[in-house]
Design a protein around this motif. Structure first.
Motif, PDB file in Angstrom:
ATOM      1  N   ALA A   1     -61.634 -27.391  12.407  1.00 48.43           N
ATOM      2  CA  ALA A   1     -62.017 -26.711  13.643  1.00 48.43           C
ATOM      3  C   ALA A   1     -61.528 -25.262  13.639  1.00 48.43           C
ATOM      4  O   ALA A   1     -60.418 -24.975  13.192  1.00 48.43           O
ATOM      5  N   THR A   2     -62.372 -24.358  14.132  1.00 44.48           N
ATOM      6  CA  THR A   2     -62.003 -22.949  14.233  1.00 44.48           C
ATOM      7  C   THR A   2     -61.127 -22.695  15.452  1.00 44.48           C
ATOM      8  O   THR A   2     -60.272 -21.810  15.430  1.00 44.48           O
ATOM      9  N   GLY A   3     -61.334 -23.472  16.510  1.00 47.21           N
ATOM     10  CA  GLY A   3     -60.569 -23.254  17.730  1.00 47.21           C
ATOM     11  C   GLY A   3     -60.424 -24.532  18.529  1.00 47.21           C
ATOM     12  O   GLY A   3     -61.058 -25.553  18.234  1.00 47.21           O
ATOM     13  N   TYR A   4     -59.576 -24.459  19.559  1.00 49.47           N
ATOM     14  CA  TYR A   4     -59.282 -25.642  20.362  1.00 49.47           C
ATOM     15  C   TYR A   4     -59.025 -25.197  21.793  1.00 49.47           C
ATOM     16  O   TYR A   4     -58.032 -24.528  22.074  1.00 49.47           O
ATOM     17  N   LEU A   5     -59.932 -25.546  22.690  1.00 51.71           N
ATOM     18  CA  LEU A   5     -59.800 -25.195  24.096  1.00 51.71           C
ATOM     19  C   LEU A   5     -59.821 -26.449  24.959  1.00 51.71           C
ATOM     20  O   LEU A   5     -60.358 -27.483  24.561  1.00 51.71           O
ATOM     21  N   LEU A   6     -59.264 -26.328  26.153  1.00 50.43           N
ATOM     22  CA  LEU A   6     -59.296 -27.426  27.110  1.00 50.43           C
ATOM     23  C   LEU A   6     -60.408 -27.195  28.118  1.00 50.43           C
ATOM     24  O   LEU A   6     -60.792 -26.049  28.399  1.00 50.43           O
ATOM     25  N   LYS A   7     -60.915 -28.283  28.690  1.00 56.02           N
ATOM     26  CA  LYS A   7     -62.069 -28.190  29.581  1.00 56.02           C
ATOM     27  C   LYS A   7     -61.760 -27.508  30.905  1.00 56.02           C
ATOM     28  O   LYS A   7     -62.690 -27.182  31.650  1.00 56.02           O
ATOM     29  N   ASP A   8     -60.493 -27.282  31.197  1.00 54.32           N
ATOM     30  CA  ASP A   8     -60.162 -26.564  32.425  1.00 54.32           C
ATOM     31  C   ASP A   8     -60.113 -25.053  32.212  1.00 54.32           C
ATOM     32  O   ASP A   8     -59.718 -24.302  33.099  1.00 54.32           O
ATOM     33  N   ALA A   9     -60.542 -24.600  31.020  1.00 55.25           N
ATOM     34  CA  ALA A   9     -60.554 -23.160  30.734  1.00 55.25           C
ATOM     35  C   ALA A   9     -61.544 -22.453  31.653  1.00 55.25           C
ATOM     36  O   ALA A   9     -62.647 -22.956  31.887  1.00 55.25           O
ATOM     37  N   PRO A  10     -61.197 -21.274  32.178  1.00 53.05           N
ATOM     38  CA  PRO A  10     -62.121 -20.500  33.012  1.00 53.05           C
ATOM     39  C   PRO A  10     -63.378 -20.118  32.220  1.00 53.05           C
ATOM     40  O   PRO A  10     -63.354 -20.030  30.991  1.00 53.05           O
ATOM     41  N   ARG A  11     -64.453 -19.896  32.948  1.00 50.25           N
ATOM     42  CA  ARG A  11     -65.738 -19.570  32.318  1.00 50.25           C
ATOM     43  C   ARG A  11     -65.634 -18.397  31.346  1.00 50.25           C
ATOM     44  O   ARG A  11     -66.095 -18.494  30.199  1.00 50.25           O
TER      45      ARG A  11
ATOM     46  N   ARG B   1     -65.486 -15.895  25.906  1.00 46.77           N
ATOM     47  CA  ARG B   1     -64.781 -15.092  24.898  1.00 46.77           C
ATOM     48  C   ARG B   1     -64.443 -15.941  23.674  1.00 46.77           C
ATOM     49  O   ARG B   1     -64.517 -15.464  22.538  1.00 46.77           O
ATOM     50  N   ALA B   2     -64.066 -17.191  23.908  1.00 48.12           N
ATOM     51  CA  ALA B   2     -63.704 -18.070  22.798  1.00 48.12           C
ATOM     52  C   ALA B   2     -64.898 -18.342  21.891  1.00 48.12           C
ATOM     53  O   ALA B   2     -64.758 -18.369  20.664  1.00 48.12           O
ATOM     54  N   VAL B   3     -66.065 -18.536  22.482  1.00 50.75           N
ATOM     55  CA  VAL B   3     -67.257 -18.804  21.682  1.00 50.75           C
ATOM     56  C   VAL B   3     -67.622 -17.579  20.846  1.00 50.75           C
ATOM     57  O   VAL B   3     -67.957 -17.693  19.660  1.00 50.75           O
ATOM     58  N   VAL B   4     -67.549 -16.410  21.446  1.00 47.37           N
ATOM     59  CA  VAL B   4     -67.844 -15.179  20.701  1.00 47.37           C
ATOM     60  C   VAL B   4     -66.855 -15.015  19.553  1.00 47.37           C
ATOM     61  O   VAL B   4     -67.226 -14.693  18.419  1.00 47.37           O
ATOM     62  N   ALA B   5     -65.576 -15.260  19.837  1.00 46.11           N
ATOM     63  CA  ALA B   5     -64.557 -15.124  18.798  1.00 46.11           C
ATOM     64  C   ALA B   5     -64.768 -16.160  17.696  1.00 46.11           C
ATOM     65  O   ALA B   5     -64.649 -15.856  16.502  1.00 46.11           O
TER      66      ALA B   5
END
Length: 228
Positions: free
Chosen positions: A108-118, A123-127
């Motif tokens: 995986a390139t990244g790891y975010l939680l579903k409570d992350a702000p829009r 920004r995470a997807v672009v990165a």
């Protein structure tokens, strides 16, 4: 597809993977409302995610972890094995050590939680499309904690001081100079200096005060200056 996501004519292609239809609908609506992104497909489990990713060739896969059948971690590993160029950004409600490490080790390139702000998610997807690592703050903290634990485990046990070195250090703790310690122990001052250098090396310090403080901290001798 355009990994930079800056040109509206070439938006970042997204594959949304989640076993809950409501979650998929919400994410699709969110990203479809921003011209930097294009939702090219959806999947409800890991097996479908692998098939769609290989067929649709998205720039980024938003991957849930815990799904029936093939889970997210297994799907990430399969995509890596099959040479998929898609970046996988985990989006989940779970931030346990086992989930985080397994996903990152799988590729995986990244790891975010579903409570992350829009906007944070955007920004995470672009990165991620650029190949940059993206970690939620709590996830980064967990990984740092694990790295520290591994380093501590790998550190060799401190080499014990010899009886003579303990005697020299005990005299230093009582304020004796090298010459005074040599006279009390009936050895040469040069020998005392050698013992002091060995003490510094074994305790990982650079001066007399630090040596004494470290010795107390390790319980090598009591506050009265003697060995326990």
């Amino acid at each position: 597809m355009n990994p930079e996501g800056a040109n509206h004519a070439n938006p970042i292609g997204l594959l949304i993977v989640d076993d809950h239809p409501v979650v998929r609908d919400g994410l699709r609506g969110m990203f479809s409302g921003d011209t930097r992104f294009e939702v090219v497909g959806e999947a409800a489990d890991g097996a479908e995610a692998v098939r769609q990713a290989l067929a649709l060739r998205p720039d980024v896969v938003l991957m849930d972890l815990r799904m029936p059948g093939v889970d997210g971690v297994s799907a990430i590993g399969q995509l890596a094995e099959r040479g998929s160029a898609a970046r996988v950004l985990v989006l989940t409600t779970y931030d346990t050590d086992s989930d985080v490490v397994a996903a990152i080790e799988a590729g995986a390139t990244g790891y975010l939680l579903k409570d992350a702000p829009r906007e944070e998610l955007f920004r995470a997807v672009v990165a991620a499309a650029r190949g940059e690592a993206v970690l939620a703050p709590t996830v980064a903290s967990r990984l740092m904690g694990q790295v520290r634990e591994v380093r501590q485990v790998r550190q060799p046990a401190p080499e014990p001081l010899s009886q003579r070195e303990l005697e020299v250090l005990g005299l230093i703790a009582k304020g004796s100079t090298n010459r005074e310690a040599a006279a009390k122990l009936f050895i040469s001052e040069a020998t005392v200096k050698t013992h002091v250098l060995h003490i510094y090396a074994k305790l990982g310090v650079n001066d007399r005060a630090a040596a004494v403080a470290t010795a107390f901290d390790r319980g090598l001798f009591t506050p009265g200056g003697g060995t326990p």
